[in-house]
Design a protein around this motif. Structure first.
Motif, PDB file in Angstrom:
ATOM      1  N   UNK A 228       0.826  -1.209   0.000  1.00  0.00           N
ATOM      2  CA  UNK A 228       0.000   0.000   0.000  1.00  0.00           C
ATOM      3  C   UNK A 228       0.856   1.254   0.000  1.00  0.00           C
ATOM      4  N   UNK A 229       1.941   1.251   0.781  1.00  0.00           N
ATOM      5  CA  UNK A 229       2.851   2.405   0.798  1.00  0.00           C
ATOM      6  C   UNK A 229       3.504   2.609  -0.563  1.00  0.00           C
ATOM      7  N   UNK A 230       3.894   1.487  -1.213  1.00  0.00           N
ATOM      8  CA  UNK A 230       4.488   1.590  -2.550  1.00  0.00           C
ATOM      9  C   UNK A 230       3.491   2.166  -3.552  1.00  0.00           C
ATOM     10  N   UNK A 231       2.240   1.692  -3.492  1.00  0.00           N
ATOM     11  CA  UNK A 231       1.214   2.217  -4.391  1.00  0.00           C
ATOM     12  C   UNK A 231       0.935   3.687  -4.112  1.00  0.00           C
ATOM     13  N   UNK A 232       0.993   4.054  -2.834  1.00  0.00           N
ATOM     14  CA  UNK A 232       0.753   5.451  -2.473  1.00  0.00           C
ATOM     15  C   UNK A 232       1.848   6.356  -3.032  1.00  0.00           C
ATOM     16  N   UNK A 233       3.101   5.870  -3.003  1.00  0.00           N
ATOM     17  CA  UNK A 233       4.200   6.640  -3.587  1.00  0.00           C
ATOM     18  C   UNK A 233       4.043   6.751  -5.100  1.00  0.00           C
ATOM     19  N   UNK A 234       3.655   5.638  -5.738  1.00  0.00           N
ATOM     20  CA  UNK A 234       3.429   5.671  -7.187  1.00  0.00           C
ATOM     21  C   UNK A 234       2.254   6.575  -7.548  1.00  0.00           C
ATOM     22  N   UNK A 235       1.265   6.651  -6.648  1.00  0.00           N
ATOM     23  CA  UNK A 235       0.079   7.470  -6.941  1.00  0.00           C
ATOM     24  C   UNK A 235       0.420   8.953  -7.004  1.00  0.00           C
ATOM     25  N   UNK A 236       1.476   9.365  -6.291  1.00  0.00           N
ATOM     26  CA  UNK A 236       1.899  10.773  -6.366  1.00  0.00           C
ATOM     27  C   UNK A 236       2.342  11.099  -7.788  1.00  0.00           C
ATOM     28  N   UNK A 237       3.128  10.181  -8.379  1.00  0.00           N
ATOM     29  CA  UNK A 237       3.560  10.374  -9.766  1.00  0.00           C
ATOM     30  C   UNK A 237       2.370  10.317 -10.720  1.00  0.00           C
ATOM     31  N   UNK A 238       1.454   9.380 -10.434  1.00  0.00           N
ATOM     32  CA  UNK A 238       0.286   9.232 -11.308  1.00  0.00           C
ATOM     33  C   UNK A 238      -0.603  10.464 -11.247  1.00  0.00           C
ATOM     34  N   UNK A 239      -0.815  11.003 -10.040  1.00  0.00           N
ATOM     35  CA  UNK A 239      -1.657  12.195  -9.907  1.00  0.00           C
ATOM     36  C   UNK A 239      -1.011  13.388 -10.627  1.00  0.00           C
ATOM     37  N   UNK A 240       0.324  13.494 -10.528  1.00  0.00           N
ATOM     38  CA  UNK A 240       1.025  14.568 -11.239  1.00  0.00           C
ATOM     39  C   UNK A 240       0.803  14.460 -12.748  1.00  0.00           C
ATOM     40  N   UNK A 241       0.885  13.216 -13.254  1.00  0.00           N
ATOM     41  CA  UNK A 241       0.651  13.002 -14.686  1.00  0.00           C
ATOM     42  C   UNK A 241      -0.803  13.308 -15.056  1.00  0.00           C
ATOM     43  N   UNK A 242      -1.749  12.843 -14.224  1.00  0.00           N
ATOM     44  CA  UNK A 242      -3.173  13.087 -14.503  1.00  0.00           C
ATOM     45  C   UNK A 242      -3.470  14.584 -14.534  1.00  0.00           C
ATOM     46  N   UNK A 243      -2.851  15.329 -13.632  1.00  0.00           N
ATOM     47  CA  UNK A 243      -3.069  16.781 -13.603  1.00  0.00           C
ATOM     48  C   UNK A 243      -2.486  17.434 -14.849  1.00  0.00           C
ATOM     49  N   UNK A 244      -1.286  16.982 -15.248  1.00  0.00           N
ATOM     50  CA  UNK A 244      -0.669  17.517 -16.464  1.00  0.00           C
ATOM     51  C   UNK A 244      -1.540  17.208 -17.683  1.00  0.00           C
ATOM     52  N   UNK A 245      -2.024  15.963 -17.765  1.00  0.00           N
ATOM     53  CA  UNK A 245      -2.839  15.552 -18.906  1.00  0.00           C
ATOM     54  C   UNK A 245      -4.164  16.319 -18.927  1.00  0.00           C
ATOM     55  N   UNK A 246      -4.749  16.553 -17.757  1.00  0.00           N
ATOM     56  CA  UNK A 246      -6.008  17.310 -17.676  1.00  0.00           C
ATOM     57  C   UNK A 246      -5.788  18.752 -18.148  1.00  0.00           C
TER      58      UNK A 246
END
Length: 361
Positions: free
Chosen positions: A205-223
């Protein structure tokens, strides 16, 4: 060449290079289009659930142990009747609810909290509406082979790799103890494997949470990229907000006509019309019940001034020529408002002259 330049200007104006305006952001939000990462939800949910299992694992294990003890030590010796079956079902349901309820409650809170952290409070039914464009096979194929699909594939592979490496590492570190559990009691073995499972879950869960920070950054850029606007879009938006300039001009012209018509209806009741004599005309009235000072009922220049003088003449309103006063009153006065204090003396002299003239007549 001129045509080519025009085409280039058109394409440049239509190219989406500008940041979205606040209105565009609000409109896209109403449609449910917001930057959001499902990995944030997943990571936050898993860490909360496994954290709950870590804190309440003893209580849950004790409850389950109590259920089995009662079932195999008491219920097994009773005669099977309808009343016994009903009471067993109710008691077991209550006991199972005690185990499941904390996990379900924490999962619900985690899901709501993770969404609030990303998008805040938002209610919209727009994504649920039927859209036949989503059934277009050509657009569907484009989405499958798009850059976004490749990014999602890379993310999935990365998540699987991270979780796989973490779980394998934890199992590898504890492999010797796992092998020794065959020599331990059932209770000790269950406790050990339960602890290992929770540790693997929390680490993943901690690993996924760290990856989610990168994913959210990408989602915001794409939006942000998807909601960009062209200069033409921004101009059109301003037109929609402020109104078409031609329509606004027509409305203002209509308002001016209505104002002029209303002014003309007030001229017959004026006490005097001060002119310069051709370009300016200001109709003044003094009524103690309405104002303590003389006030302007109509004023205009050129054609409007001519109309005011014609109406005044046809209604036998006195016209007085005073060039500097007429020009100054026009610049510093407003319709239906008292004249400025600096003109009191000059206007009073004009009114006194008018009253004396009317008295002689």
């Amino acid at each position: 060449m001129a045509g080519m330049r025009l085409d280039l200007q058109f394409f440049a104006a239509d190219e989406k290079t500008e940041k979205a305006t606040p209105k565009k952001r609000q409109d896209t939000r109403k449609k449910g289009q917001v930057p959001k990462s499902q990995d944030v939800n997943t990571g936050f949910l898993l860490i909360m659930v496994f954290g709950t299992l870590f804190l309440l694992g003893g209580y849950m294990g004790g409850t389950m142990e109590g259920m089995y003890r009662v079932a195999f030590s008491e219920y097994i010796h009773r005669d099977l009747t309808e009343e016994l079956t009903h009471s067993m079902f109710v008691e077991m349901t209550v006991e199972i609810s005690k185990i499941i309820a904390p996990i379900m409650g924490v999962a619900l809170i985690a899901g709501i909290a993770s969404n609030l952290l990303q998008v805040g409070i938002m209610f919209t039914g727009e994504p649920l509406k039927m859209d036949l464009k989503k059934l277009d096979p050509i657009k569907g194929a484009k989405r499958i082979f798009s850059a976004r699909a490749l990014v999602e594939l890379f993310k999935s592979l990365l998540k699987i790799s991270f979780v796989g490496v973490i779980t394998f590492s934890i199992i590898w570190v504890n492999k010797d103890q796992m092998m020794m559990m065959s020599q331990k009691s059932v209770q000790v073995a269950l406790s050990f494997f339960g602890t290992i499972t929770i540790v693997m879950g929390l680490a993943s869960a901690l690993a996924l949470l760290l990856l989610s920070v990168l994913d959210y950054t990408y989602q915001k850029y794409d939006h942000e990229k998807n909601i960009r606007m062209s200069k033409k879009d921004i101009k059109d938006e301003h037109k929609n907000i402020e109104g078409d300039p031609q329509i606004k001009a027509k409305i203002k012209e209509k308002q001016r006509q209505m104002s002029a018509s209303r002014m003309m209806s007030e001229v017959p009741d004026a006490d005097v019309v001060i002119t310069n004599p051709t370009h300016y005309a200001i109709a003044i009235k003094y009524d103690e019940t309405k104002s303590s000072a003389p006030y302007v009922v109509a004023m205009g220049v050129d054609f409007l001034a001519l109309k005011i003088k014609e109406v005044a003449k046809s209604n036998e309103v006195v016209t007085v020529e005073n060039r500097p006063l007429a020009r100054a009153l026009y610049q510093h006065s407003e319709i239906d408002q008292p004249i400025d204090e600096q003109f009191y003396k000059a206007v009073a002299e004009v009114l006194a002259y008018v009253y004396q003239l009317e008295k002689k007549m």
